[in-house]
Scaffold this motif. Structure first.
Motif, PDB file in Angstrom:
ATOM      1  N   TRP A   1     -17.366  85.202  -5.810  1.00  0.00           N
ATOM      2  CA  TRP A   1     -17.313  83.867  -6.390  1.00  0.00           C
ATOM      3  C   TRP A   1     -18.294  83.774  -7.558  1.00  0.00           C
ATOM      4  CZ3 TRP A   1     -19.820  79.640  -2.723  1.00  0.00           C
ATOM      5  CH2 TRP A   1     -21.094  80.064  -2.351  1.00  0.00           C
ATOM      6  N   ILE A   2     -18.022  82.825  -8.440  1.00  0.00           N
ATOM      7  CA  ILE A   2     -18.978  82.546  -9.515  1.00  0.00           C
ATOM      8  C   ILE A   2     -19.902  81.473  -8.967  1.00  0.00           C
ATOM      9  CG2 ILE A   2     -19.286  81.744 -11.884  1.00  0.00           C
ATOM     10  CD1 ILE A   2     -16.470  82.787 -12.498  1.00  0.00           C
ATOM     11  N   LEU A   3     -21.170  81.825  -8.866  1.00  0.00           N
ATOM     12  CA  LEU A   3     -22.140  80.951  -8.198  1.00  0.00           C
ATOM     13  C   LEU A   3     -22.401  79.650  -8.941  1.00  0.00           C
ATOM     14  CD1 LEU A   3     -25.222  83.132  -7.248  1.00  0.00           C
ATOM     15  CD2 LEU A   3     -23.673  81.956  -5.721  1.00  0.00           C
ATOM     16  N   ASN A   4     -22.513  79.746 -10.253  1.00  0.00           N
ATOM     17  CA  ASN A   4     -23.012  78.587 -10.993  1.00  0.00           C
ATOM     18  C   ASN A   4     -21.928  77.805 -11.719  1.00  0.00           C
ATOM     19  OD1 ASN A   4     -22.767  80.858 -12.573  1.00  0.00           O
ATOM     20  ND2 ASN A   4     -24.532  80.432 -13.859  1.00  0.00           N
ATOM     21  N   GLU A   5     -20.692  78.038 -11.364  1.00  0.00           N
ATOM     22  CA  GLU A   5     -19.620  77.229 -11.956  1.00  0.00           C
ATOM     23  C   GLU A   5     -18.335  77.415 -11.142  1.00  0.00           C
ATOM     24  OE1 GLU A   5     -19.524  74.806 -14.569  1.00  0.00           O
ATOM     25  OE2 GLU A   5     -17.729  74.682 -13.318  1.00  0.00           O
ATOM     26  N   ASP A   6     -17.730  76.307 -10.777  1.00  0.00           N
ATOM     27  CA  ASP A   6     -16.491  76.392  -9.997  1.00  0.00           C
ATOM     28  C   ASP A   6     -15.272  76.542 -10.896  1.00  0.00           C
ATOM     29  OD1 ASP A   6     -17.954  76.053  -7.696  1.00  0.00           O
ATOM     30  OD2 ASP A   6     -17.835  73.862  -7.816  1.00  0.00           O
TER      31      ASP A   6
ATOM     32  N   LYS B   1     -22.341  84.234  -0.531  1.00  0.00           N
ATOM     33  CA  LYS B   1     -23.711  84.756  -0.683  1.00  0.00           C
ATOM     34  C   LYS B   1     -24.171  84.489  -2.111  1.00  0.00           C
ATOM     35  CE  LYS B   1     -23.052  88.324   2.731  1.00  0.00           C
ATOM     36  NZ  LYS B   1     -22.550  89.665   2.974  1.00  0.00           N
ATOM     37  N   TRP B   2     -25.477  84.517  -2.330  1.00  0.00           N
ATOM     38  CA  TRP B   2     -25.944  84.323  -3.707  1.00  0.00           C
ATOM     39  C   TRP B   2     -26.831  85.459  -4.167  1.00  0.00           C
ATOM     40  CZ3 TRP B   2     -25.445  80.484  -0.224  1.00  0.00           C
ATOM     41  CH2 TRP B   2     -26.521  80.184   0.579  1.00  0.00           C
TER      42      TRP B   2
ATOM     43  N   ARG C   1     -23.169  83.792 -12.942  1.00  0.00           N
ATOM     44  CA  ARG C   1     -23.664  84.626 -11.847  1.00  0.00           C
ATOM     45  C   ARG C   1     -22.531  84.864 -10.856  1.00  0.00           C
ATOM     46  NH1 ARG C   1     -29.186  85.142 -11.264  1.00  0.00           N
ATOM     47  NH2 ARG C   1     -30.393  83.863 -12.706  1.00  0.00           N
TER      48      ARG C   1
END
Lengths: 195, 79
Positions: free
Chosen positions: A78-83, A105-106, A99
């Motif tokens: 997944w892209i952590l900082n943007e949906d 997980k991050w 990111r």
């Protein structure tokens, strides 16, 4: 460690979790874009004894960003900082980083940016292939990485620079390293911390 | 807070000493790598990195808190 050619190094290392994360991710990334990994992970790849939450990479644009994002989701990232995929691409074009981590997980995560400065483009154009047992990773010029770490100048950066320099100095291009040191204005740090 | 005496010069000396020790450790680790096989040094590196990643994952921070720690958040692009 075997220096196969000027641009290829073979490492017969036991891969750690960070290496496996990087190898798995670049297998996807390289299908969609030209990339290069820079900064802290380069030192870790060669053996620096520390972990890192993020792996910095430059990407020379994507052939098809929606297809890249679709494959990311299919493969459990997944892209952590943007949906939103559109906003994520806008972040990149605005000079910001996205990111990417395994879903839910991050860390560790890949911090991807488009190149902006000459040094970023240089890294993309002068890549070194590091071959591990289960795949290859493309990293930026080692000479530039060392000089740039000195330029960044935190304790951790200087330690990374010293590690790479002391480990690889017989194999580095001294003229190239000297050039970057001069251009980045880090001669004093080079003399104080690396020599 | 009253009566707290901080000797900045002493703190700075400690800081410099710690940094010098870390640099020394890096040199000994480089020496170790140079005389051992990739498999040997990397097994030690693997144990350290894998345990650091496992520890980090046990922290209960949320994605939002993580991004905030990084100074990013979704707000970064919307600011």
């Amino acid at each position: 460690m075997e220096f196969v050619s000027a641009h290829t190094i073979k490492l017969d290392k036991v891969e750690n979790e960070l290496d496996r994360f990087v190898l798995d991710f670049v297998r996807i990334l390289e299908r969609h874009a030209k990339y290069v990994i820079v900064s802290g992970y380069v030192a870790i790849l060669f053996g620096r004894n520390r972990a890192s939450e993020d792996v910095d990479a430059f990407v020379a644009d994507f052939q098809d960003f929606p297809a890249f994002v679709a494959e990311l989701h299919d493969q459990g990232y997944w892209i952590l900082n943007e949906d939103s995929q559109q906003e994520a691409y806008r972040m990149l074009t605005d000079g910001l980083a996205i990111r990417i981590a395994k879903q839910g997980k991050w860390q560790p995560n890949f911090e991807i940016k488009f190149p902006k400065r000459d040094t970023d483009f240089y890294s993309l154009e002068h890549r070194v292939e590091v071959k591990l047992a289960s795949g290859s990773v493309l990293v930026g010029s080692l000479e530039l990485n060392i000089a740039f770490k000195l330029f960044l100048g935190s304790g951790k950066d200087i330690e990374d620079a010293r590690f790479l320099y002391r480990l690889l100095r017989e194999r580095l291009d001294a003229a190239k390293l000297g050039y970057f040191i001069g251009q980045l204005g880090v001669k004093k740090a080079y003399e104080e911390y690396l020599l | 807070m009253k009566g707290l005496k901080i000797d900045l010069a002493e703190l700075r000396k400690d800081q410099e000493r710690n940094f010098a020790e870390r640099l020394k450790f890096i040199d000994s680790w480089v020496d170790y790598i140079k005389v051992h096989s990739d498999k040997e040094w990397s097994e030690q590196q693997r144990m350290l990195i894998d345990s650091q990643i496992a520890n980090a994952r046990q922290s209960r921070i949320t994605k939002e808190q993580y991004l905030e720690m990084k100074g990013e958040r979704l707000a970064k692009r919307r600011a």
